[in-house]
Write a protein that holds these residues in place. Structure first.
Motif, short mmCIF file in Angstrom:
data_model
loop_
_atom_site.label_atom_id
_atom_site.label_comp_id
_atom_site.label_asym_id
_atom_site.label_seq_id
_atom_site.Cartn_x
_atom_site.Cartn_y
_atom_site.Cartn_z
N ARG A 1 -13.73 4.40 -4.21
CA ARG A 1 -12.75 3.36 -4.05
C ARG A 1 -12.67 3.02 -5.30
O ARG A 1 -13.65 3.05 -6.36
N GLY B 1 -7.39 1.37 -5.59
CA GLY B 1 -7.03 2.04 -4.32
C GLY B 1 -8.26 2.65 -3.92
O GLY B 1 -9.47 2.44 -4.15
N GLU B 2 -8.08 3.89 -3.28
CA GLU B 2 -8.93 4.91 -2.45
C GLU B 2 -8.49 6.40 -2.50
O GLU B 2 -7.45 6.59 -2.29
N CYS C 1 0.62 -2.00 -6.44
CA CYS C 1 0.16 -1.64 -5.03
C CYS C 1 -1.21 -1.27 -5.21
O CYS C 1 -2.07 -1.19 -5.92
N LEU C 2 -1.79 -0.89 -3.72
CA LEU C 2 -2.92 -0.27 -3.72
C LEU C 2 -2.70 1.06 -3.44
O LEU C 2 -1.82 1.49 -2.70
N PHE C 3 -3.39 1.90 -3.98
CA PHE C 3 -2.85 3.40 -3.86
C PHE C 3 -4.13 4.26 -3.00
O PHE C 3 -4.96 4.21 -3.62
N PHE C 4 -3.55 5.00 -1.93
CA PHE C 4 -4.47 5.63 -1.28
C PHE C 4 -4.12 7.21 -1.36
O PHE C 4 -2.90 7.56 -1.14
N LEU D 1 1.61 9.50 -6.30
CA LEU D 1 0.97 7.99 -6.38
C LEU D 1 1.32 7.61 -7.70
O LEU D 1 1.64 6.46 -7.85
N ALA E 1 0.40 5.58 0.34
CA ALA E 1 -0.41 6.75 0.58
C ALA E 1 -0.16 8.10 0.44
O ALA E 1 1.13 8.34 0.60
N ARG F 1 0.75 -1.07 -0.03
CA ARG F 1 0.12 -0.05 0.12
C ARG F 1 0.76 1.19 0.10
O ARG F 1 1.92 1.41 0.57
N GLU G 1 -11.73 -0.01 -7.78
CA GLU G 1 -11.58 -1.36 -7.93
C GLU G 1 -12.13 -2.00 -8.89
O GLU G 1 -12.53 -1.53 -10.16
#
Length: 235
Positions: free
Chosen positions: A184, A167-168, A141-144, A131, A121, A119, A186
């Motif tokens: 979100r 991500g979010e 990755c998941l991007f916040f 990001l 952020a 993750r 997704e």
């Protein structure tokens, strides 16, 4: 003519009638609605009804130019909005000068020379440049992201979704822990493509829940979202 200049011309042409700030925000929200794959169709039509048909067509042309700009000669991961926003919308108001993209890339590599974890952020994400820079190192990755400016968060949502990053993004005050709205990005359960889903505060990973998290172990940064971790670039 490059695609960013073409995008700018379309938006500015519509803005002569309706006002630049409102046109740009409407364009962003309509794009977020379109990327929601039907879930926000009513809101999309509510916005587009405010424009004459030729101007609505120009909105579509602007979107096409934006996609081509973000394609970046098939290399992708390019901020399609930041330069336009600084030149025509913010004018440096509230010190909104986004970090140049090459500097973002340098910072991402300096902070994480060995690559990122699961993750990433950015609690003051702007249009999402940092990001996108992180994604050039590791895009799975998941991007916040979070920002106190709603326009910035919508730019970031679109930048992430159109480049296939999951991500979010939250419109929130990260210092005061005030959540206003969030999205979100997704994979759609039926179509398998990235799409945007509006989320509540209870669903958000970016919101600090100190009373809920303070007793949980945080030795393993991938096992929980502890309060202190959420303000770091990698968490």
């Amino acid at each position: 003519m490059n695609q960013l200049k073409r995008f700018s011309q379309y938006i500015l042409q519509i803005a002569y009638k309706y006002g630049l700030n409102s046109v740009f925000d409407d364009f962003l929200e309509m794009t977020v609605c379109a990327l929601s794959l039907g879930a926000k169709e009513d809101r999309y039509h509510e916005i587009v009804r405010n424009y004459e048909k030729p101007d609505a067509y120009l909105m579509a042309e602007a979107f096409g130019a934006l996609v081509l700009e973000m394609d970046n000669k098939q290399t992708g991961l390019k901020d399609g909005f930041g330069d336009f926003y600084m030149e025509y919308i913010s004018h440096g108001h509230n010190w909104q000068f986004f970090t140049p993209e090459p500097v973002c890339e340098m910072m991402a590599r300096m902070l994480n020379p060995a690559g990122f974890g699961e993750r990433v952020a950015d609690c003051c994400c702007g249009s999402g440049r940092m990001l996108l820079a992180a994604a050039k190192i590791k895009r799975d990755c998941l991007f916040f992201g979070a920002d106190i400016d709603r326009t910035c968060t919508m730019m970031c949502v679109i930048n992430l979704c159109l480049t296939g990053l999951l991500g979010e993004v939250c419109w929130m005050d990260t210092l005061a822990h005030r959540f206003y709205s969030g999205w979100r990005i997704e994979l759609h359960p039926e179509h398998g493509v990235p799409y945007v889903r509006e989320i509540t505060e209870a669903e958000s990973y970016m919101v600090l829940r100190i009373p809920e998290k303070k007793l949980e172990p945080v030795d393993n940064p991938k096992s929980s979202l502890g309060a202190g971790q959420q303000l770091l670039f990698e968490f």
